[in-house]
Motif scaffolding. Sequence first.
Motif, PDB file in Angstrom:
ATOM      1  N   PHE A 586      -7.078  -2.443   4.611  1.00  0.00           N
ATOM      2  CA  PHE A 586      -6.174  -2.417   5.605  1.00  0.00           C
ATOM      3  C   PHE A 586      -4.889  -1.577   5.193  1.00  0.00           C
ATOM      4  O   PHE A 586      -3.907  -1.286   5.957  1.00  0.00           O
ATOM      5  CB  PHE A 586      -5.731  -3.781   5.961  1.00  0.00           C
ATOM      6  CG  PHE A 586      -6.726  -4.577   6.394  1.00  0.00           C
ATOM      7  CD1 PHE A 586      -7.464  -4.530   7.803  1.00  0.00           C
ATOM      8  CD2 PHE A 586      -7.398  -5.327   5.779  1.00  0.00           C
ATOM      9  CE1 PHE A 586      -8.305  -5.271   8.233  1.00  0.00           C
ATOM     10  CE2 PHE A 586      -8.614  -6.301   6.187  1.00  0.00           C
ATOM     11  CZ  PHE A 586      -8.937  -6.012   7.182  1.00  0.00           C
ATOM     12  N   THR A 587      -4.922  -1.245   4.039  1.00  0.00           N
ATOM     13  CA  THR A 587      -3.800  -0.256   3.333  1.00  0.00           C
ATOM     14  C   THR A 587      -4.298   0.246   2.124  1.00  0.00           C
ATOM     15  O   THR A 587      -5.373  -0.016   1.792  1.00  0.00           O
ATOM     16  CB  THR A 587      -2.570  -1.266   2.914  1.00  0.00           C
ATOM     17  OG1 THR A 587      -1.501  -0.415   2.455  1.00  0.00           O
ATOM     18  CG2 THR A 587      -2.784  -2.206   1.881  1.00  0.00           C
ATOM     19  N   SER A 588      -3.837   1.376   1.631  1.00  0.00           N
ATOM     20  CA  SER A 588      -4.184   1.676   0.341  1.00  0.00           C
ATOM     21  C   SER A 588      -2.987   2.309  -0.428  1.00  0.00           C
ATOM     22  O   SER A 588      -1.931   2.379   0.107  1.00  0.00           O
ATOM     23  CB  SER A 588      -5.304   2.970   0.698  1.00  0.00           C
ATOM     24  OG  SER A 588      -4.503   4.009   1.321  1.00  0.00           O
ATOM     25  N   TRP A 589      -3.354   3.127  -1.668  1.00  0.00           N
ATOM     26  CA  TRP A 589      -2.131   3.492  -2.318  1.00  0.00           C
ATOM     27  C   TRP A 589      -1.302   5.029  -1.684  1.00  0.00           C
ATOM     28  O   TRP A 589      -0.366   5.290  -1.715  1.00  0.00           O
ATOM     29  CB  TRP A 589      -2.479   4.111  -3.520  1.00  0.00           C
ATOM     30  CG  TRP A 589      -2.860   2.802  -4.533  1.00  0.00           C
ATOM     31  CD1 TRP A 589      -4.143   2.475  -4.801  1.00  0.00           C
ATOM     32  CD2 TRP A 589      -1.986   1.850  -5.179  1.00  0.00           C
ATOM     33  NE1 TRP A 589      -4.148   1.155  -5.883  1.00  0.00           N
ATOM     34  CE2 TRP A 589      -2.984   1.157  -5.827  1.00  0.00           C
ATOM     35  CE3 TRP A 589      -0.795   1.560  -5.225  1.00  0.00           C
ATOM     36  CZ2 TRP A 589      -2.446   0.024  -6.577  1.00  0.00           C
ATOM     37  CZ3 TRP A 589      -0.094   0.670  -5.992  1.00  0.00           C
ATOM     38  CH2 TRP A 589      -0.875  -0.194  -6.734  1.00  0.00           C
ATOM     39  N   THR A 590      -2.446   5.840  -1.095  1.00  0.00           N
ATOM     40  CA  THR A 590      -2.001   6.722  -0.603  1.00  0.00           C
ATOM     41  C   THR A 590      -1.804   6.789   1.079  1.00  0.00           C
ATOM     42  O   THR A 590      -0.957   7.593   1.882  1.00  0.00           O
ATOM     43  CB  THR A 590      -2.884   8.044  -0.720  1.00  0.00           C
ATOM     44  OG1 THR A 590      -4.375   7.545  -0.168  1.00  0.00           O
ATOM     45  CG2 THR A 590      -3.001   8.299  -2.108  1.00  0.00           C
ATOM     46  N   GLU A 591      -2.384   5.628   1.871  1.00  0.00           N
ATOM     47  CA  GLU A 591      -2.019   5.375   3.150  1.00  0.00           C
ATOM     48  C   GLU A 591      -1.513   4.020   3.294  1.00  0.00           C
ATOM     49  O   GLU A 591      -2.096   3.091   3.747  1.00  0.00           O
ATOM     50  CB  GLU A 591      -3.320   5.691   3.997  1.00  0.00           C
ATOM     51  CG  GLU A 591      -3.600   7.296   4.237  1.00  0.00           C
ATOM     52  CD  GLU A 591      -4.517   7.683   3.011  1.00  0.00           C
ATOM     53  OE1 GLU A 591      -5.105   7.182   2.365  1.00  0.00           O
ATOM     54  OE2 GLU A 591      -4.247   9.105   2.829  1.00  0.00           O
ATOM     55  N   GLN A 592      -0.322   3.716   2.896  1.00  0.00           N
ATOM     56  CA  GLN A 592       0.235   2.517   2.884  1.00  0.00           C
ATOM     57  C   GLN A 592       0.594   2.016   4.275  1.00  0.00           C
ATOM     58  O   GLN A 592       0.978   2.870   5.365  1.00  0.00           O
ATOM     59  CB  GLN A 592       1.587   2.233   2.040  1.00  0.00           C
ATOM     60  CG  GLN A 592       1.030   2.223   0.411  1.00  0.00           C
ATOM     61  CD  GLN A 592       2.217   2.121  -0.491  1.00  0.00           C
ATOM     62  OE1 GLN A 592       3.430   1.726  -0.181  1.00  0.00           O
ATOM     63  NE2 GLN A 592       1.785   2.742  -1.760  1.00  0.00           N
ATOM     64  N   GLU A 593       0.230   0.584   4.618  1.00  0.00           N
ATOM     65  CA  GLU A 593       0.614   0.157   6.093  1.00  0.00           C
ATOM     66  C   GLU A 593       1.619  -1.040   5.635  1.00  0.00           C
ATOM     67  O   GLU A 593       1.520  -2.042   5.355  1.00  0.00           O
ATOM     68  CB  GLU A 593      -0.670  -0.630   6.431  1.00  0.00           C
ATOM     69  CG  GLU A 593      -1.573   0.565   7.332  1.00  0.00           C
ATOM     70  CD  GLU A 593      -1.017   1.041   8.489  1.00  0.00           C
ATOM     71  OE1 GLU A 593      -0.291   0.657   8.836  1.00  0.00           O
ATOM     72  OE2 GLU A 593      -1.579   2.320   8.626  1.00  0.00           O
ATOM     73  N   PRO A 594       3.027  -0.532   5.674  1.00  0.00           N
ATOM     74  CA  PRO A 594       4.053  -1.598   5.573  1.00  0.00           C
ATOM     75  C   PRO A 594       3.994  -2.977   6.322  1.00  0.00           C
ATOM     76  O   PRO A 594       4.171  -4.005   5.709  1.00  0.00           O
ATOM     77  CB  PRO A 594       5.363  -0.902   5.819  1.00  0.00           C
ATOM     78  CG  PRO A 594       4.933   0.610   5.583  1.00  0.00           C
ATOM     79  CD  PRO A 594       3.668   0.610   6.092  1.00  0.00           C
TER      80      PRO A 594
END
Length: 793
Positions: A586-594
């Motif tokens: 649901f989130t990642s280091w390079t595509e973070q989902e605040p």
Amino acid sequence: MPPAPAVPTATYRLQLQPDFPFSAATTAVPHLAALNISHLHLSPVLEAVPGSRHGYDVVDPTRVREELGGEEGLRELSRTARDHGLGLILDIVPNHMAMSPRHNPALWEVLRDGPSSPRARWFDIDWEAQGGQVLLPVLGGPLGEEADRLKVDGDVLRYHDHAFPLREGTAGLPLPRLLDAQWYRPVWWRLARTELNYRRFFSISELIGVRVEDPEVFVATHAKILELLHEGVVDGLRVDHPDGLADPGGYLRRLHEATGGRWTVVEKILADGEGLPASWPVAGTTGYDALRHVDGLFMDPAGFGELLDRYRAFAAPQTDRGGDWDATVRRAAYKVLTHELAAESDRLTRVAARLCATSPETALRDRAPWALRTALTELLVRLEVYRPYSPEDAATVVTEEAAAEARRAFAVPEEAGAVDVVRDLLLGRYGDGPAQAEFRTRFAQTASALRAKSVEDTAFYRYVPLLSATEVGGEPGDPAVGPDRFHAYCARVQRDWPATGTVLSTHDAKRSADVRAALHVLTECPGRWADVLAEASRGVEPVPDGQLAWAAWQTVFGLGPAGDERAREERVREALLKHVREAGLFTSWTEQEPPYEEAVARFVAAGPCGVPGRKVAELREALEPHIRANVMGAALVHLTMPGVPDLYQGTEREYRALVDPDNRTPPRFGENGDGGDGGGGRSEKEAVTRAALALRARRPEVFGTSASYEPLAAVGPAADHCLAFARSGEVVTAVTRLSLRLAESGGWRDTRLPLPRGRWADVREPGREFEREVRAAELFAASPVVLLERLPE
């Protein structure tokens, strides 16, 4: 004091950093020597990126790190250690250096002078890609948005805190022409995923691969380490990540010759059933294989199966996104190859396509790059080990069964012939020329990065029925290890690698041994755990996702009470944010989902670290005697099994830490001799540790390379709950396993442990003596673990 032995009896790992330099380690020497270890095991000591807390980002292999106290500080530590009878083991990093030109003089020279630089051979750069420019993924956005922030300063190009050398005569050019004229090209950091043209450490673009297979590069990058060895400053080596090297066996042979055969262990992660290559001239591994076997002793296989069912009911994970281990690994591997390792996959495909297009073998011709890429992908995702090491080894790694499955990815059967081409190249069926060797090397290096990223850094965070099973070197799909399997493993180690390293906690561990020991107990009470979770979860809304929630509740159970509640919440929150970013669901280091990450933080505060978390704390308190049995049992088995035990800083006492950076805080050694958190008094675990280490130091021949290992089998209704073995007929270790199940089934009853001949004294409890057959209830009356020494006749 007598000199340290050539083969350690026990080592103690220290994580050096600016907040814990050589001087701090020197001050700690008396305390550590009193533990009866034989060697200090130091994290990397060569010059690294300023402020580095780990030292694996080396910038200059010719100098000892000044932030730690420089070479004189290391030599003073060595002198003090020797005054106390201790030697030094160094962790070295042959695979990579920091991609930090302003700190890395060799890299600075290469970026300035290009492939004609004498040091260009140091780095694994594909000069044929990207128009002969090294891609530097440092810009915060596309060039058009960042151009105004690139500034020429004399013969240096600056961008924020980055600095790059300018090619001679180019400083006066306008920016577009200036950039085109360099041997490098600063680009948006997101391009690294697909466009990078240098080998890196896994998917970390800040670390550039080093070509230590080149004899000149080996000499240049190892001169300081070898000088310290030959001058007696250090005694042995730990080799970091050999699987990243072009030729691990060749490198280790060269290192063995250069060191004169000093004790050396390698950080090699062995899959279940995989053996260390017999041709490697090393003492063994750093010990993750031992960790897996020791941990598995304290897991109930039937209980794990039920826990898995409870997890699936609670979290409802998709089959290949955390529901089934093998399916989760496979899906993660596809994702990593096409995402994080896209550049490595592209380079491997280019090598294969070039080899086929120029080969005199007509069977290799007419292979489209897309077909080769598909074949490579389908074979790579089916590897169950880190990498093959030779064409002969490849036959057992890249199996015909895997090839048959890979062919199914092709709609046209004739195009599936690309699978056979790739496999035959790996097996050496098309010769052994430079092009074939390069292809096999690139395949192996890509395979090792893929395994690490897809298993340890992705699947471990998606498949979470039991967090203690998702440890480096672990087998989360089948984590339990019975006594017979453990004894067989120990017999192999004593026969083949008696001086190998063994560990329970490391700087890279996902959780420390004592956290895992608590979590193991959940396999003995899966229903009870699920009931407590159902009660604790009631009213805690919203839950970001079921898998995260299950992992979060286990995290606070494993960590237990940890001082200040606010600090504990921060530790848990940071560990779980890393968890969800690594999982990449649901989130990642390079595509973070605040929004998702903020929901995770709120859930941690309201649930596991809030009032509902008290239910889990109460369960942990009720299970404390069984957690204690696991902690002490694992510690004693580790310290007396075959191999050389390595203690991570602070783990002589109870040590509960989560994933880095939580487990890399500087150690504190109190004036009263206490390690770990510096608290008062010695714990029961420390008493066991000191007793075992003292015995190893006093009787090294009982545990060393010429020692023996003999399983001991208990008899009676609770025999499976006793794990026991003898070392060289002189020492007996006996521990309680699955103690909760033992208590629920009525205890030891008439279970007995037949001892080898002679009279045996309890090492920790003077006056307690046994012979022949002893009742388990009597043996374990005061403690769940016992260490016995045979009395002279």
